[in-house]
Design a protein around this motif. Sequence first.
Motif, mmCIF file in Angstrom:
data_model
loop_
_atom_site.group_PDB
_atom_site.id
_atom_site.type_symbol
_atom_site.label_atom_id
_atom_site.label_comp_id
_atom_site.label_asym_id
_atom_site.label_seq_id
_atom_site.Cartn_x
_atom_site.Cartn_y
_atom_site.Cartn_z
ATOM 1 N N THR A 57 0.845 -1.077 -0.065
ATOM 2 C CA THR A 57 0.018 0.074 0.043
ATOM 3 C C THR A 57 0.689 1.150 0.056
ATOM 4 O O THR A 57 1.455 1.380 0.942
ATOM 5 N N VAL A 76 1.057 5.312 -0.204
ATOM 6 C CA VAL A 76 0.220 6.410 0.190
ATOM 7 C C VAL A 76 0.917 7.633 -0.391
ATOM 8 O O VAL A 76 2.343 8.064 -0.389
ATOM 9 N N HIS A 127 -4.354 6.083 -2.470
ATOM 10 C CA HIS A 127 -3.661 5.017 -1.629
ATOM 11 C C HIS A 127 -3.623 3.558 -2.932
ATOM 12 O O HIS A 127 -4.665 3.344 -3.196
ATOM 13 N N VAL A 184 -1.357 3.619 7.358
ATOM 14 C CA VAL A 184 -1.995 4.625 6.256
ATOM 15 C C VAL A 184 -1.977 5.893 6.843
ATOM 16 O O VAL A 184 -1.429 7.095 6.433
ATOM 17 N N GLU A 215 -0.422 9.518 6.205
ATOM 18 C CA GLU A 215 -0.833 10.792 5.905
ATOM 19 C C GLU A 215 -0.761 12.004 6.721
ATOM 20 O O GLU A 215 -0.150 13.038 6.236
#
Length: 165
Positions: free
Chosen positions: A17, A19, A28, A86, A90
């Motif tokens: 994944t 970001v 994502h 995630v 961010e």
Amino acid sequence: MAKPTTESIVLPNFPVTIVRNLDNNFIHDDISLKELVQHTDKGLILYFYPKDSTPGCTTQATEFTEHLNAFDTLGYDIIGVSRDSVESHEKFITKYDLQISLISDSDEKLCQYFDVIKEKNMYGKTTIGLVRSAFVFNKDGELTHAQRNLRAKGYTERLLDTLTS
């Protein structure tokens, strides 16, 4: 899954994944690093760091952001990897205006593949943690440079020197 030796490391084909911040919108992407390199036709600098928003990790991420154009000119994308979520990525990207992409490896699959989870000694205590490391792959996905136990401050400039010499 067998752990590759440094000499045999190839970009993994399992999804991770990633970001990214594109125009203040977080994207994502679940994609394999092997596919990513094939789609971009660029090399990849994959660096592993222990934790978002800690002093050394922030220094390293902001230095990569500061030198992003130099790495791009040399034909490399830069992606940082940690075990943070995630959401944590961010916040980290937003707080420090990072222009690099980050991989959330909360299941440690990528960390284990690259064998960067090691026993460490911190303040006299033995712990298991992520060892700051970097792996450079050319546009064909071949490993050209690997380094473990990095010192965060100034690493991007040292890496740029290595890549241009």
